[in-house]
Design a protein around this motif. Structure first.
Motif, PDB file in Angstrom:
ATOM      1  N   HIS A 239     -56.930  10.015  34.803  1.00  0.00           N
ATOM      2  CA  HIS A 239     -55.594  10.457  35.204  1.00  0.00           C
ATOM      3  C   HIS A 239     -55.538  11.954  35.497  1.00  0.00           C
ATOM      4  CE1 HIS A 239     -53.689   6.589  34.316  1.00  0.00           C
ATOM      5  NE2 HIS A 239     -54.490   6.523  33.261  1.00  0.00           N
ATOM      6  N   GLU A 240     -56.316  12.736  34.731  1.00  0.00           N
ATOM      7  CA  GLU A 240     -56.273  14.182  34.921  1.00  0.00           C
ATOM      8  C   GLU A 240     -57.677  14.771  34.927  1.00  0.00           C
ATOM      9  OE1 GLU A 240     -53.929  16.097  31.962  1.00  0.00           O
ATOM     10  OE2 GLU A 240     -52.043  15.177  32.596  1.00  0.00           O
ATOM     11  N   GLU A 244     -54.876  18.645  35.640  1.00  0.00           N
ATOM     12  CA  GLU A 244     -54.113  18.441  36.865  1.00  0.00           C
ATOM     13  C   GLU A 244     -54.288  16.988  37.306  1.00  0.00           C
ATOM     14  OE1 GLU A 244     -52.143  20.550  38.287  1.00  0.00           O
ATOM     15  OE2 GLU A 244     -52.682  22.364  37.167  1.00  0.00           O
ATOM     16  N   PRO A 245     -53.354  16.444  38.104  1.00  0.00           N
ATOM     17  CA  PRO A 245     -53.537  15.084  38.626  1.00  0.00           C
ATOM     18  C   PRO A 245     -54.916  14.925  39.262  1.00  0.00           C
ATOM     19  CG  PRO A 245     -51.341  15.872  39.140  1.00  0.00           C
ATOM     20  CD  PRO A 245     -52.083  17.051  38.554  1.00  0.00           C
ATOM     21  N   SER A 292     -54.062   8.818  40.156  1.00  0.00           N
ATOM     22  CA  SER A 292     -55.263   8.735  39.318  1.00  0.00           C
ATOM     23  C   SER A 292     -56.431   8.237  40.160  1.00  0.00           C
ATOM     24  CB  SER A 292     -55.025   7.799  38.130  1.00  0.00           C
ATOM     25  OG  SER A 292     -54.751   6.480  38.578  1.00  0.00           O
TER      26      SER A 292
END
Length: 405
Positions: A239-240, A244-245, A292
């Motif tokens: 997800h990160e 950050e995304p 993601s």
């Protein structure tokens, strides 16, 4: 790309056969015609996700009565005549100088490691008595290798190959993850005349032909690093990256807008993790709607990923195959497992013909995978396999026997 149907008998006695027939029953008929009435100990089959797997399993059983069959769905085939977008690729081991046993491991998405290890050890024991293909003074492990075929959508390869390698106790293992082109819907395994899902098949081979397992990739690490700061290891979703995304952070690093990410992007710019001083690719499967990234391998929080950049894929593959040719005194046949993203990357760089020429020269047969296994490791964007050599003391060399249909 290869077209039609063909077959070849290699120096070691192994038959390889391939077809692009549209139906499963026609494909098996083509393969049977190519192989003929050879005395076989095992068939390993890689087949198109477009085929009805139940019909394929039933037809193979009827066409080759008494011959054990193992196999899996593929994302493309590799035959000595070239690559296949669809169809059936078969490796048929002879009864002479090959002793082969196999087993299926079910429910790998809830793997019982101890039970799996026990099943693998039991399989090993079936080969332990002295057999006609092993010289009395040769250590058994030196004459054995294992092939693994694992459901590439069960998200379990790391656990499965680790348990298998532990139980094999030094017997080298290579293999590939079953796929379904790039649909990500249904990968199937074939064993004992039945179709299995969420499963793995292990084929254990003993022979006195020389062999060597190998792996080859064409990437090297850059100075760009990412720390996985949020992930779901079971679903192989990050997800990160760097808090950050994930998709946005990755896209920025390779100079793209997140909306422009595609399988070609992921093939051209894989991520790698450092294990024991060596880098291994961890390829991205897709970008999700929430930003993601889903991977072909498990990725845990805290892992440091390194952006990799490409080297010349043709040169790196040529160097490895030439090394094997020298080491074995000539390569007779290579059973290969190549990540489907390697093919996409080669095609995007317009060098796919160079790879195809090398595979024809060294008689590579196998399939394009959703992941590769090498010893106790699950890998991505790699070419792994087993090379079988030409030199066997005391055997009259008769050469390949091509069959044109």
């Amino acid at each position: 790309m290869a077209r039609g149907t063909g077959g070849r008998r290699h120096l070691c006695g192994i038959w390889t056969a391939w077809t692009e027939a549209a139906s499963a029953s026609d494909a098996v008929s083509d393969i049977a015609q190519a192989i003929g009435t050879a005395s076989l100990s095992q068939i390993v089959a890689f087949f198109s996700a477009d085929y009805d797997p139940e019909i394929l399993a039933d037809t193979l059983t009827k066409q080759f009565p008494g011959v054990p069959v193992a196999g899996c769905s593929m994302s493309g085939g590799i035959a000595p005549a070239g690559g296949l977008d669809r169809g059936l690729v078969v490796i048929a081991f002879p009864a002479e100088r090959f002793r082969i046993v196999s087993t299926v491991l079910d429910a790998i998405d809830h793997l019982d490691v101890e039970r799996t290890a026990s099943a693998v050890r039991a399989l090993r024991r079936t080969l332990d008595p002295a057999g006609p293909c092993r010289e009395a003074d040769a250590p058994a492990a030196d004459r054995r290798f294992a092939l693994s075929l694992i459901d590439g959508l069960a998200n379990a390869e790391e656990t499965v190959v680790s348990a298998i390698a532990w139980a094999l106790d030094g017997i080298p293992i290579v293999g590939g993850s079953a796929g379904d082109d790039l649909r990500f819907r249904d990968a199937v395994l074939l064993h004992g005349g039945r179709i299995h899902r969420k499963a793995a098949v292990l084929v254990l081979v003993e022979t006195d032909w020389p062999f060597e397992i190998f792996k080859s990739d064409n990437f090297e690490p850059t100075q760009t690093k990412f720390v996985v700061t949020a992930s779901d290891g079971e679903r192989r979703t990050v997800h990160e990256l760097n808090a950050e995304p994930a998709a946005r952070e990755y896209a920025m690093a390779i100079g793209l807008d997140p909306e422009g990410l595609s399988p070609m992007s992921f093939a051209a710019y894989p991520l790698a993790v450092k294990v024991g001083g060596e880098y291994f690719c961890r390829s991205i499967r897709r970008m999700n709607e929430d930003g993601s990234l889903s991977f072909f391998c498990a990725i845990d929080e805290g892992v440091v990923l390194t952006l990799a950049e490409p080297r010349d894929i043709v040169a790196s593959t040529r160097d490895e195959l030439a090394r094997l040719d020298t080491a074995l005194g000539g390569v007779d046949l290579i059973i290969g497992f190549e990540c489907v993203l390697r093919r996409l990357d080669a095609e995007s760089r317009q060098v796919g013909h160079g790879i195809a020429d090398l595979y024809r020269r060294y008689n590579v047969v196998g399939f394009e995978t959703f992941g590769e296994q090498y010893r106790a490791m699950h890998l991505n964007q790699t070419f792994t396999g087993i090379a079988i050599g030409k030199g066997l003391s005391g055997r009259e060399e008769t050469g390949d026997v091509p069959v044109a249909l």
